[in-house]
Design a protein around this motif. Sequence first.
Motif, mmCIF file in Angstrom:
data_model
loop_
_atom_site.group_PDB
_atom_site.id
_atom_site.type_symbol
_atom_site.label_atom_id
_atom_site.label_comp_id
_atom_site.label_asym_id
_atom_site.label_seq_id
_atom_site.Cartn_x
_atom_site.Cartn_y
_atom_site.Cartn_z
ATOM 1 N N GLN A 160 -6.960 -0.396 6.192
ATOM 2 C CA GLN A 160 -5.974 0.675 6.377
ATOM 3 C C GLN A 160 -6.487 1.978 5.765
ATOM 4 O O GLN A 160 -6.267 3.053 6.327
ATOM 5 N N ASP A 161 -7.133 1.866 4.628
ATOM 6 C CA ASP A 161 -7.681 3.077 4.006
ATOM 7 C C ASP A 161 -8.702 3.735 4.935
ATOM 8 O O ASP A 161 -8.699 4.943 5.122
ATOM 9 N N ASP A 178 -5.506 -4.145 13.109
ATOM 10 C CA ASP A 178 -5.301 -3.056 12.155
ATOM 11 C C ASP A 178 -4.138 -2.135 12.506
ATOM 12 O O ASP A 178 -3.576 -1.486 11.621
ATOM 13 N N VAL A 179 -3.791 -2.050 13.776
ATOM 14 C CA VAL A 179 -2.573 -1.314 14.168
ATOM 15 C C VAL A 179 -1.767 -2.247 15.056
ATOM 16 O O VAL A 179 -1.753 -2.112 16.270
ATOM 17 N N PRO A 180 -1.069 -3.207 14.464
ATOM 18 C CA PRO A 180 -0.457 -4.270 15.262
ATOM 19 C C PRO A 180 0.913 -3.936 15.829
ATOM 20 O O PRO A 180 1.350 -4.586 16.774
ATOM 21 N N ALA A 199 3.953 5.001 10.730
ATOM 22 C CA ALA A 199 3.706 5.400 9.339
ATOM 23 C C ALA A 199 2.482 6.305 9.249
ATOM 24 O O ALA A 199 2.489 7.314 8.532
ATOM 25 N N HIS A 200 1.427 5.974 9.982
ATOM 26 C CA HIS A 200 0.244 6.833 9.966
ATOM 27 C C HIS A 200 0.556 8.199 10.581
ATOM 28 O O HIS A 200 0.147 9.232 10.051
ATOM 29 N N ARG A 214 0.835 -1.217 0.000
ATOM 30 C CA ARG A 214 0.000 0.000 0.000
ATOM 31 C C ARG A 214 0.858 1.252 0.000
ATOM 32 O O ARG A 214 0.498 2.270 -0.571
ATOM 33 N N GLU A 215 2.013 1.155 0.633
ATOM 34 C CA GLU A 215 2.920 2.299 0.721
ATOM 35 C C GLU A 215 3.895 2.361 -0.451
ATOM 36 O O GLU A 215 4.751 3.248 -0.502
#
Lengths: 385, 385, 385, 385
Positions: D153-154, D188-190, D197-198, A230-231
Amino acid sequence: MTDIKATLLAQHIETPSWAYGNSGTRFKVFAQKGVPRDPYEKLADAAQVHAYTGIAPTVALHIPWDKVDDYADLARHARELGVGIGAINSNVFQDDDYMLGSVTHPSGRVRRKATDHLLECVDIMDATGSDTLKLWFSDGINYPGQDDIRARQDRLAESLAEVYDRLGGGQRFLLEYKLFEPAFYATDVPDWGTAYAHCVKLGPKAQVVVDTGHHAPGVNIEFIVAFLLREGKLGGFDFNSRFYADDDLMVGAADPFQLFRIMYEVVRGGGLDAGTGVAFMLDQCHNIEPKIPGQIRSVMNVQEATAKALLVDREALAAAQAEGDVLGANAVFMDAYNTDVRPLLAELREERGLAPDPMAAYAKSGYFEKIAAERVGGQQAGWGA
Amino acid sequence: MTDIKATLLAQHIETPSWAYGNSGTRFKVFAQKGVPRDPYEKLADAAQVHAYTGIAPTVALHIPWDKVDDYADLARHARELGVGIGAINSNVFQDDDYMLGSVTHPSGRVRRKATDHLLECVDIMDATGSDTLKLWFSDGINYPGQDDIRARQDRLAESLAEVYDRLGGGQRFLLEYKLFEPAFYATDVPDWGTAYAHCVKLGPKAQVVVDTGHHAPGVNIEFIVAFLLREGKLGGFDFNSRFYADDDLMVGAADPFQLFRIMYEVVRGGGLDAGTGVAFMLDQCHNIEPKIPGQIRSVMNVQEATAKALLVDREALAAAQAEGDVLGANAVFMDAYNTDVRPLLAELREERGLAPDPMAAYAKSGYFEKIAAERVGGQQAGWGA
Amino acid sequence: MTDIKATLLAQHIETPSWAYGNSGTRFKVFAQKGVPRDPYEKLADAAQVHAYTGIAPTVALHIPWDKVDDYADLARHARELGVGIGAINSNVFQDDDYMLGSVTHPSGRVRRKATDHLLECVDIMDATGSDTLKLWFSDGINYPGQDDIRARQDRLAESLAEVYDRLGGGQRFLLEYKLFEPAFYATDVPDWGTAYAHCVKLGPKAQVVVDTGHHAPGVNIEFIVAFLLREGKLGGFDFNSRFYADDDLMVGAADPFQLFRIMYEVVRGGGLDAGTGVAFMLDQCHNIEPKIPGQIRSVMNVQEATAKALLVDREALAAAQAEGDVLGANAVFMDAYNTDVRPLLAELREERGLAPDPMAAYAKSGYFEKIAAERVGGQQAGWGA
Amino acid sequence: MTDIKATLLAQHIETPSWAYGNSGTRFKVFAQKGVPRDPYEKLADAAQVHAYTGIAPTVALHIPWDKVDDYADLARHARELGVGIGAINSNVFQDDDYMLGSVTHPSGRVRRKATDHLLECVDIMDATGSDTLKLWFSDGINYPGQDDIRARQDRLAESLAEVYDRLGGGQRFLLEYKLFEPAFYATDVPDWGTAYAHCVKLGPKAQVVVDTGHHAPGVNIEFIVAFLLREGKLGGFDFNSRFYADDDLMVGAADPFQLFRIMYEVVRGGGLDAGTGVAFMLDQCHNIEPKIPGQIRSVMNVQEATAKALLVDREALAAAQAEGDVLGANAVFMDAYNTDVRPLLAELREERGLAPDPMAAYAKSGYFEKIAAERVGGQQAGWGA
């Protein structure tokens, strides 16, 4: 099905030159018969893997294990065998100077030497036409306090920047991460986050490579694959499999379902599309099994997982996911996994003029008996040579 | 406090001959200066560790790494240096024949050879006066289906029985277990339960040895220690420490609190009492740090953990436990752990005529400079020699 | 193939009453529609699983969750639905008194109460005709020093002995082990070795039950299965699957290859033979998926793994193993795993008069719509009721 | 030493309101006496922790557990008790709508609801003067295929961006990661990389929070701390400790050496300097021990680790590191760890007018007896209220 076959035919799996040499654990390296004595013989063995699978057309080199005087000649030799040179793998872990690190070593002299080696690898890329440099750093510390974790990051960043700047137009490097081993307390690039953060700062020619054996227990590798794709930062894979640590067993041997899930995320993220540049490389050892058939089996395992991933009914899956149908979505996913794709792949091979069963065809070929008889004397290749 | 001091003075920690040789990972063995070339030099180094700590009077041997023509002479040499021969460690993992196993190998010929080696080790026990045989089997398989897990147990049991029967009156063997490495799928003695079950069937001369680096992540080692002591089956320890797998770092370096908890269960279970036969052995490598001071530090770490364990106010602890006072009981336990026992141990050494700081005393002694200068040429000892 | 089909027809998988109730994590229990309000409704749901799979004829009860005034009536109700009462599961973890343990609690009063509950469970076995008592102890401690690890073993042994003595002629108990949770530092029965050691001392009516989610990361479960079968101490399975800890997901959902390996060792060790008494039980939750189809899928997953295990060509396997043919032996093993057994199982069901696809047949039956409409009001069953 | 004392006096550890309520595992929540019934009583208990330690002046709130009609009044109440409102913790895991996720849910309606809750938390920050929003998402999936990892993630990115934009001038949010639980296949945020990154994409008001219990086995947490500090992205800690998974035991109880190493990297990276904004928060449960002394002990454990970290002789350490003196550098590090800092901290407290032993002082105060007597009736606070 035509699309699936076309995609499978276009898939390209790279085998590593070192898989054809002897390998082992710290306890013992068991020598095998017929093992290559030099890079030329390694390429000959790799060509066998391609000859029977049809999808392993390139071979990764490891410097200095594959050092030769004339790389153009080595590349020519490869071409004659029907294969090409793939990624160049650097080695900054086997010189006595690297006991406490290479590019992160406290001493500037050692860091210079290590970075110079990396630059030399780019020279070899130029000479062989390779477009990919793979960087793995064994750097780290064994004891708390042994060195400064943060200063080592500064040194790492400095060396990576120098190598990045040296890359030519069509070249890139892949930064590999690994939880531990040979460093046992703190590793300088221990996880994908660290590799990713460095690569983002460096730019588009720096990408992350996922070695499937380099994670802590329980880490969800396919999540990482999905995230990096995705990145735009997934450079490729070093495939192998493990039950415990970095066991370097044949890919797909320990957890074939995990391999399928990884390949599904690759498919889902467009990683098999032309031009995405995701490299599918093997990086594994054959400590106790014969090398060439070990590689053939491994290539087949990746291919089978890819075929299953391509068989997922993505429309049905998306519908079930949208409805929150947990069991339905899982069932669509498992239907593909539970399918026996071996007949499809046998058919594919025959359409391409290959034997349907690569393992059997290789066994019958007499190649092993030939190399076992011919390759007598000399120094067998291994991790140390 | 007098009791504690007496117990600490009586504690005996065995160092392994192989700790003085070179070691490393599968990626690289870094050679160090002054490393011994033969068992005689290893004993000399081990004697230094005892000279400065006062509690390391025996040295474990590893066969064939420590093979000599005249074991009586080696034992005499040890005595002259002020130390004695400890456990005999067998090695059935480095011969080419053992690629697929030793005592569990599918081939009867290989099994015979392996068992014969174990019997030879008992001969060496007779010759050196050692009373303990340590058995570690690297046996296992890398791939599902490779061999029959159950048949391998049958073969293991058969070999163990033969060795057990060969043991003399005052002799015993300790069976070591290990989760994985060098076998990566199934190990033939992977956990304490397996070792225990075999030892129970064999009889009182067979006991389990706990290597602190040989467990899955999260396994509570002190529970195992407590359990085996309760069953009379704790033969001893192979001490080392690890962050990840079997890292073989210096004991106490990775998790000193765990070491304290282990030593507390030893104290609690009477394992320091005279005659219990619990052997406190080091089994670790010094890949990047110097060997002799690495051993001195390790011995000191075990001693410090023992001192703290002895400082636990067991009466107060029992009272808090009986009341179900969770925080109170934990506080009694932590009070001992948080105590700085280094002054007490320095005092103890001085009372015994030793320097208070063994590390500093060794560093000042000039011994390292001497061996670095003298031990030039020859083949340095390591895992392979 | 006839033999394989016969074996598959004879296989018997027990579903747990609690799988039909609500469940969740410490963060949230999500209620679902149509969930049973009492043991009678649970049995009705379990009967559905048997109706569509044909191999789930018994249901495990959990006391006190399934407490009723008249167990004979409950058993009669089960028979009318076409199922029977399976194992009785004790519960000594939900009473306020058990905060610091049950049979290992420091207080004799609490231990008495806990043991009395276990004895009451044997009464319920008598009343229902159940022949199996399943014992799981959540007992353990959260903090080092909190209680005496060894004394807790003494208390455990005492309670187990009392329960063992109460067992009638055809009755047995299965002792379950678990690495951690709800105790987080030391668990009183943390691993198979502990359970095994207690069972060996007690005698033949005490056996070990393997819950597939109760191990440390990396532990080889099929090894344990093979070992316990060899010792005659494998009482049965609590099936479920996990990626991390004791996730209690549907068996086969996380690692279907592992489930196959486990079932292969069962087949290899004779665990499917008549009279061996190996109980195949599910013990899992359906936190987010619907309960009945979750159980149907789970039963099917065990059946598929069993079918694959039965398909292993054991003669070819033994031959390759005897020759030390690593890749050949692994290939024989993987051939069975890679076979798609779903057509075979569909055929088997049709021969038996069942629908070929149990999931689809259940979905079409309207049963869910019926219970969702009817089961309104009342207290839904869950772990707490 | 004056500097060290000043730094220790300036340290500020935040306790969480939910630590004062009941908590437990999925198996059982054991109620305790005197537990608060509302946020006002929680603040009163938190004020006790500050009164005896002197370094816990703020309290984190959890919405909706700490929902009140008038936040200004709650903040005033806190001030009167001598404490302030700390971070606002959002909760998008306990509503029935969140069974399949909150901000990553397939349904836009559920995502809207979840994001609205996060925005409401910013309103509460405005009302209470809190400058920090802590975001933990339990979002994830239990089964492969259940939902699309990448699409989630989106959705996550979209929600985070909306919340980020809503933050006022002096406000920030901290994004928490967690390996698993309550989702068991893919979270989702493991890991820190995902959170990082977010946060990098969002900007300077988004930072990562490290919960010390949220990592895979073997992960080196202090490395992550050092890395995030170097990147300016370490927002703070959720302290607790664990032996296995996310056990939420008292910080420092399971591995005090690890806590020391973490605090050393904080010191090394300037994380204790004024203005760095690294928040030291506790996030743990007291399932079986009393709540208030559990928090006092935890605050003391962090303080002791901090004191030891400050005692590291950084000049000597840097010198040994520069020389590659492995044992020397480790020894400098361990000297600080092995120091008993309890006398120093007792002295510090007395200089500040506090009792030297906070645990004893609290126990003597009679506060527990008072609340146990007064807080009768009503609904005790817990995770669900």
